[in-house]
Enzyme design. Structure first.
Site, mmCIF file in Angstrom:
data_model
loop_
_atom_site.group_PDB
_atom_site.id
_atom_site.type_symbol
_atom_site.label_atom_id
_atom_site.label_comp_id
_atom_site.label_asym_id
_atom_site.label_seq_id
_atom_site.Cartn_x
_atom_site.Cartn_y
_atom_site.Cartn_z
ATOM 1 N N ARG A 178 -3.597 4.094 -1.537
ATOM 2 C CA ARG A 178 -4.073 2.961 -2.325
ATOM 3 C C ARG A 178 -3.562 1.619 -1.823
ATOM 4 O O ARG A 178 -2.432 1.512 -1.351
ATOM 5 C CB ARG A 178 -3.641 3.111 -3.795
ATOM 6 C CG ARG A 178 -4.098 4.388 -4.455
ATOM 7 C CD ARG A 178 -3.659 4.443 -5.907
ATOM 8 N NE ARG A 178 -4.098 5.684 -6.545
ATOM 9 C CZ ARG A 178 -4.042 5.905 -7.849
ATOM 10 N NH1 ARG A 178 -3.568 4.983 -8.662
ATOM 11 N NH2 ARG A 178 -4.469 7.056 -8.346
ATOM 12 N N HIS A 228 0.842 -1.196 0.000
ATOM 13 C CA HIS A 228 0.000 0.000 0.000
ATOM 14 C C HIS A 228 0.875 1.243 0.000
ATOM 15 O O HIS A 228 2.015 1.219 0.478
ATOM 16 C CB HIS A 228 -0.953 0.009 1.198
ATOM 17 C CG HIS A 228 -0.293 0.327 2.510
ATOM 18 N ND1 HIS A 228 -0.104 1.616 2.957
ATOM 19 C CD2 HIS A 228 0.234 -0.483 3.467
ATOM 20 C CE1 HIS A 228 0.486 1.589 4.141
ATOM 21 N NE2 HIS A 228 0.717 0.330 4.472
ATOM 22 N N CYS A 229 0.348 2.310 -0.576
ATOM 23 C CA CYS A 229 1.020 3.605 -0.535
ATOM 24 C C CYS A 229 0.215 4.514 0.379
ATOM 25 O O CYS A 229 -0.450 4.042 1.299
ATOM 26 C CB CYS A 229 1.167 4.183 -1.941
ATOM 27 S SG CYS A 229 -0.393 4.426 -2.811
ATOM 28 N N MET A 230 0.227 5.808 0.147
ATOM 29 C CA MET A 230 -0.445 6.732 1.058
ATOM 30 C C MET A 230 -1.964 6.691 0.917
ATOM 31 O O MET A 230 -2.676 7.025 1.857
ATOM 32 C CB MET A 230 0.058 8.158 0.814
ATOM 33 C CG MET A 230 1.525 8.340 1.144
ATOM 34 S SD MET A 230 2.070 10.050 0.976
ATOM 35 C CE MET A 230 1.231 10.802 2.368
#
Length: 205
Positions: free
Chosen positions: A31, A27-29
């Site tokens: 998504r 995961h990113c910030m």
């Protein structure tokens, strides 16, 4: 805190094809980033219709579920239903063919996404420090400026360590060995050796 997202996590896990369809999950910030064994098994519209999901994007060989600022809490719940890093080992029969460019994009995004918060935080501290200087609340000679400045610089100075750790996780290799290699590149003696080598080369000319 993350318990409130249990229903959403279960819905996402079911509609992407279950545990057997997931190769990796990061995961990113904002998504959740899935690498699926077969994108055709994922119910894109079904995932998009779930309450708490903002959008679904397929890019760079990834099935990306846009959650927003609560993505980390959702990730913690989703990972309870999916064990992609454990179950994907030894699986090489992906039905969807991923091109070289897609693999490269997936590697770059998967490597940089985990360290984006550190870089963003350092940038915000730099911006705050610039405002303090602008309004003459601190001076460049003050100890406050010195301390805050090296705190902000830390993420950038030790960026090779962060990238090494993140890339090792992406490639499923030993992160400690990767960080040791990054340490070799950062060692001051390596810079001195390069400088000495350049001088010897110039003397030879």
């Amino acid at each position: 805190m993350s318990k409130k997202y249990e229903k959403l996590a279960q819905g996402i896990a079911d509609k992407i094809g279950g545990n057997e369809n997931v190769s990796t999950l990061t995961h990113c910030m904002t998504r959740l980033r899935f690498a699926l064994n077969d994108n055709q098994k994922a119910d894109r519209e079904g995932v998009k219709a779930l309450e708490g999901v903002i959008n679904v994007v397929e890019s760079g060989g990834q099935f990306q579920v846009v959650i927003g600022i609560h993505v980390e809490e959702v990730y913690e719940e989703v990972i309870k239903h999916l064990k992609p890093l454990e179950n994907s080992e030894g699986k090489s029969s992906k039905k969807n063919k991923v091109g070289l460019l897609d693999k490269l994009i997936d590697f770059i995004s998967g490597t940089f996404s985990p360290i984006v918060p550190a870089i963003a935080g350092a940038g915000m501290i730099k911006a705050l420090l610039a405002l303090l200087l602008l309004f003459h609340l601190v001076s460049r000679e003050s100890q406050t400026y010195y301390v805050v400045n090296f705190i902000a610089d830390a993420a950038f100075y030790f960026l090779p360590f962060l990238l090494a750790y993140s890339a090792a996780n992406k490639l499923k290799c030993n992160p400690v060995l990767a960080m040791v290699l990054a340490g070799v590149l950062l060692h001051p003696n390596l810079g001195q050796l390069n400088t000495a080598g350049q001088w010897r080369f110039l003397e030879f000319l």
